[in-house]
Design an enzyme around this catalytic site. Structure first.
Site, mmCIF file in Angstrom:
data_model
loop_
_atom_site.group_PDB
_atom_site.id
_atom_site.type_symbol
_atom_site.label_atom_id
_atom_site.label_comp_id
_atom_site.label_asym_id
_atom_site.label_seq_id
_atom_site.Cartn_x
_atom_site.Cartn_y
_atom_site.Cartn_z
ATOM 1 N N HIS A 1 0.798 -1.216 0.000
ATOM 2 C CA HIS A 1 0.000 0.000 0.000
ATOM 3 C C HIS A 1 0.832 1.267 0.000
ATOM 4 O O HIS A 1 1.740 1.412 0.807
ATOM 5 C CB HIS A 1 -0.898 0.026 1.254
ATOM 6 C CG HIS A 1 -1.818 -1.149 1.368
ATOM 7 N ND1 HIS A 1 -2.563 -1.390 2.504
ATOM 8 C CD2 HIS A 1 -2.120 -2.141 0.498
ATOM 9 C CE1 HIS A 1 -3.290 -2.483 2.317
ATOM 10 N NE2 HIS A 1 -3.039 -2.956 1.123
ATOM 11 N N TYR B 1 -10.872 6.131 3.204
ATOM 12 C CA TYR B 1 -10.328 4.781 3.386
ATOM 13 C C TYR B 1 -8.884 4.681 2.912
ATOM 14 O O TYR B 1 -8.504 5.288 1.913
ATOM 15 C CB TYR B 1 -11.141 3.731 2.624
ATOM 16 C CG TYR B 1 -10.381 2.423 2.593
ATOM 17 C CD1 TYR B 1 -9.694 2.022 1.463
ATOM 18 C CD2 TYR B 1 -10.252 1.672 3.757
ATOM 19 C CE1 TYR B 1 -8.914 0.866 1.468
ATOM 20 C CE2 TYR B 1 -9.476 0.531 3.775
ATOM 21 C CZ TYR B 1 -8.808 0.131 2.629
ATOM 22 O OH TYR B 1 -8.019 -0.980 2.657
ATOM 23 N N ASP C 1 -8.580 0.596 -4.165
ATOM 24 C CA ASP C 1 -9.659 -0.011 -3.379
ATOM 25 C C ASP C 1 -10.741 1.029 -3.100
ATOM 26 O O ASP C 1 -10.499 1.987 -2.358
ATOM 27 C CB ASP C 1 -9.081 -0.539 -2.054
ATOM 28 C CG ASP C 1 -10.054 -1.424 -1.275
ATOM 29 O OD1 ASP C 1 -9.592 -2.112 -0.346
ATOM 30 O OD2 ASP C 1 -11.265 -1.383 -1.589
ATOM 31 N N HIS D 1 -13.409 0.333 -1.591
ATOM 32 C CA HIS D 1 -13.867 -0.058 -0.259
ATOM 33 C C HIS D 1 -15.371 0.127 -0.085
ATOM 34 O O HIS D 1 -15.855 0.531 0.992
ATOM 35 C CB HIS D 1 -13.101 0.724 0.810
ATOM 36 C CG HIS D 1 -12.809 -0.066 2.054
ATOM 37 N ND1 HIS D 1 -13.481 0.119 3.231
ATOM 38 C CD2 HIS D 1 -11.941 -1.081 2.269
ATOM 39 C CE1 HIS D 1 -13.016 -0.736 4.134
ATOM 40 N NE2 HIS D 1 -12.088 -1.484 3.582
ATOM 41 N N HIS E 1 -7.063 -11.710 0.504
ATOM 42 C CA HIS E 1 -6.988 -10.575 1.425
ATOM 43 C C HIS E 1 -5.819 -10.807 2.381
ATOM 44 O O HIS E 1 -5.692 -11.867 2.970
ATOM 45 C CB HIS E 1 -8.306 -10.493 2.198
ATOM 46 C CG HIS E 1 -8.546 -9.225 2.924
ATOM 47 N ND1 HIS E 1 -8.962 -9.190 4.231
ATOM 48 C CD2 HIS E 1 -8.443 -7.940 2.531
ATOM 49 C CE1 HIS E 1 -9.129 -7.928 4.602
ATOM 50 N NE2 HIS E 1 -8.813 -7.160 3.601
ATOM 51 N N GLU F 1 -1.981 -9.808 -1.561
ATOM 52 C CA GLU F 1 -1.860 -8.591 -0.743
ATOM 53 C C GLU F 1 -0.972 -8.920 0.456
ATOM 54 O O GLU F 1 -1.071 -10.010 1.019
ATOM 55 C CB GLU F 1 -3.220 -8.110 -0.230
ATOM 56 C CG GLU F 1 -3.122 -6.859 0.650
ATOM 57 C CD GLU F 1 -4.480 -6.406 1.205
ATOM 58 O OE1 GLU F 1 -4.612 -5.228 1.524
ATOM 59 O OE2 GLU F 1 -5.398 -7.267 1.305
HETATM 60 C C1 GCO Z 1 -7.807 -4.340 2.227
HETATM 61 C C2 GCO Z 1 -8.952 -4.133 3.128
HETATM 62 C C3 GCO Z 1 -8.585 -3.797 4.533
HETATM 63 C C4 GCO Z 1 -9.824 -3.823 5.428
HETATM 64 C C5 GCO Z 1 -9.468 -4.315 6.808
HETATM 65 C C6 GCO Z 1 -10.695 -4.437 7.693
HETATM 66 O O1 GCO Z 1 -8.029 -4.279 1.002
HETATM 67 O O2 GCO Z 1 -6.739 -4.629 2.701
HETATM 68 O O3 GCO Z 1 -9.889 -3.323 2.538
HETATM 69 O O4 GCO Z 1 -7.938 -2.615 4.648
HETATM 70 O O5 GCO Z 1 -10.418 -2.572 5.489
HETATM 71 O O6 GCO Z 1 -8.862 -5.550 6.708
HETATM 72 O O7 GCO Z 1 -10.357 -4.786 8.964
HETATM 73 MG MG MG Z 2 -10.015 -3.975 0.484
#
Ligand code: GCO
Ligand code: MG
Length: 409
Positions: free
Chosen positions: A126, A162, A213, A215, A315, A342
C-alpha cells in the site's frame, strides 16, 4: 496410533496493535500441535467464545486426520451457519489441522495441495497520502524496494478517507445522524481519484502495476462512473467497487468498463461469491480466508475460480495473523490461477512472536518450506501484547455523509 484432539484454545494478541486471534489445537501426541488463524479484528471476543465454548467441547477426542469431516460436522453443528464469527472460529481449527497434517507428513502444506506452481508469490503493498505527491513518493520508495504492484489511496481533504491516515484517526465517539463525526462524501472522492492515477502514471510510467480499493463506499452509479474514469490508467485491478449487498449491480459495472474487477474480502457466505464467479463478473477473488472458514473451503474456491478464469488475490492486510498469511501463501504457491497476494509487512514484535513467518524478498513472499506452516508462537511474548483498550472493543465507528446518513465503511 490414532492421534486425537486433546484441547483447542485461543491466543489473543496484538503485536502490531491489531487484534489477532490464533487458535492452537493440542493433540494426544505430546508436543504435536497446530496453529490456525481466526482473526476477525472487529469482533475477536465473539470468535474466541465460539471456539472455546462450542468448537472445543464438540471436537475434543476427534481423529486429527479427519479435516473435511471435522469441518462439515462443526459447520452444521450451529444449525444456523456461515457468517464471519462462526466461519473465523471454524477457520482457526481448520488451519491448525492442516498444520498438524503437514507436520505428520513432514511436508509444507503447499505440498499437500499438489506442490509449487511457482517459486514465490508476488505481492502488492500500500501507498497512501494526503496529496498526490505524498502517495507517489511512497510508491517510489516501495518500487526501490523491489515491489512491482502498488495499491494507491489518497485522502479527500478533511474527510475520513479509506486507506489513508484520516481513516485511522476516525473519532471513536458514539455519534448519530444529527452530529456526524467521520464525514466522507462519495462524489468528492470520485472526482479526485482519477486525477491521482493521472498524476501517478505521469510520474511513475506505464510499467508499474497500480491497484485501487473503493472499499464499497460508493452508490452503484458513482462506482460505475469511477470504473470508466479510471480505465485509461490501466489498473491491475479495481477493488470492492460495490458492497456485497449490491451484487446485482456487478452486471452493470462489468458492462460499463474493461477495468479488471476484484471483489470478496467481505464475503462470508458461499452464495455471495458463486454468482460473480460463474457469470465471470469479477477477475480476482479477494476473499479473507478465515472469513469463509479456512483453508478447506478456500482450496475449493480457488479450484472453482480456475474454471471461470478468475484469479486469486487473497486478502492480506494487517488484520491477518502470520498463520493466515502462511495459508494464503500455501494456496498462492499451489494453484495455477494465482493472480497476486496482498501483503502487510510484519513488525519486529510479530517476527519475534511467530518464528517461521513467510519471508518477503524481491517484492515476493517466500515459504519457509518447513513442515506444516513451519511457524510457531511464543505464548509468553504473546501475553505481553494484549489487545489495545478501545471503547468499542475493535468495532468500527460510523462513517457518515455530510447530511449525517451512515455509509458502508
Ligand atoms: C484491504 C482491506 C482492509 C480492510 C481491513 C478491515 O483491502 O486490505 O480493505 O484494509 O479494510 O482488513 O479490517
Ligand atoms: Mg479492500
Amino acid at each position: 496410533m490414532t492421534v486425537r484432539i486433546r484441547n483447542i484454545r485461543c491466543i489473543a494478541t496484538a503485536p502490531a496493535g491489531i487484534r489477532l486471534v490464533v487458535v492452537k489445537v493440542e493433540t494426544t501426541d505430546d508436543g504435536l500441535h497446530g496453529l490456525g488463524c481466526a482473526t476477525f479484528t472487529q469482533r475477536p471476543l465473539a470468535v474466541i467464545e465460539a471456539v472455546e465454548k462450542y468448537l472445543a467441547p464438540f471436537l475434543k477426542g476427534r481423529n486429527v486426520n479427519e479435516i473435511e469431516d471435522i469441518w462439515q460436522s462443526a459447520y452444521v453443528s450451529s444449525y444456523w451457519r456461515q457468517g464471519p464469527v462462526l466461519n473465523n472460529a471454524l477457520s482457526g481449527v481448520d488451519m491448525a489441522l492442516w498444520d498438524i497434517k503437514g507436520k505428520r507428513a513432514d511436508m509444507p502444506v503447499h505440498e499437500l495441495l499438489g506442490g509449487k506452481c511457482r517459486m514465490a508469490a508476488p505481492v502488492y503493498v500500500h501507498a497512501s497520502g494526503r496529496e498526490f505527491k505524498e502517495v507517489v513518493d511512497d510508491a517510489h520508495e516501495l518500487i526501490a524496494q523491489g515491489f512491482r504492484h502498488i495499491r494507491m489511496q489518497v485522502e479527500v481533504p478533511g474527510q475520513a478517507t479509506y486507506g489513508t491516515e484520516s481513516d485511522l484517526q476516525t473519532h471513536e465517539t458514539v455519534d448519530g445522524p444529527t452530529a456526524p463525526q467521520n464525514v466522507f462524501e462519495p462524489a468528492d472522492y470520485v472526482r479526485l481519484a482519477p486525477k491521482l492515477f493521472e498524476y501517478a502514471r505521469s510520474h511513475l510510467g506505464d510499467e508499474i502495476e497500480l491497484l485501487h480499493d473503493i472499499h464499497e463506499r460508493l452508490p452503484a452509479p458513482l462506482a460505475i462512473q469511477l470504473s470508466k474514469d479510471l480505465e485509461p490508467f490501466r489498473l491491475f485491478f479495481l477493488e470492492d467497487a460495490l458492497p456485497p449487498e449490491d451484487i446485482n449491480s456487478f452486471r452493470r459495472l462489468r458492462a460499463a468498463s474493461s477495468i479488471p474487477i476484484a471483489m470478496g474480502e467481505l464475503f462470508s457466505n458461499v452464495n455471495e461469491y458463486l454468482p460473480l464467479i460463474h457469470e465471470q463478473l469479477i477477475d480476482f477473488i479477494r476473499v479473507h480466508l478465515s472469513d469463509i472458514g479456512g483453508l478447506t473451503p478456500a482450496r475449493k474456491l480457488a479450484a472453482l475460480c480456475e474454471y471461470f478464469g478468475v484469479r486469486t488475490a487473497w486478502h492480506g492486510p494487517g488484520d491477518t495473523s502470520p498463520i493466515g498469511h502462511a495459508a494464503n501463501l500455501a494456496l498462492d504457491l499451489a494453484v495455477p490461477n494465482f493472480g497476486i497476494q496482498e501483503f502487510t509487512r510484519f513488525n519486529q514484535a510479530t517476527l519475534d512472536m511467530f518464528p517461521g513467518c513467510p519471508e518477503l524478498r524481491d517484492g515476493m513472499l517466500w515459504s519457509n518450506d518447513q513442515s506444516g506452516w513451519g511457524i510457531d508462537i511464543d505464548e509468553q511474548l504473546a501475553s505481553q501484547f494484549p489487545y489495545p483498550d478501545h471503547p468499542f472493543n475493535g468495532a468500527w465507528p460510523a462513517i457518515r455523509r455530510r447530511d449525517g446518513s451512515v455509509i458502508r465503511p
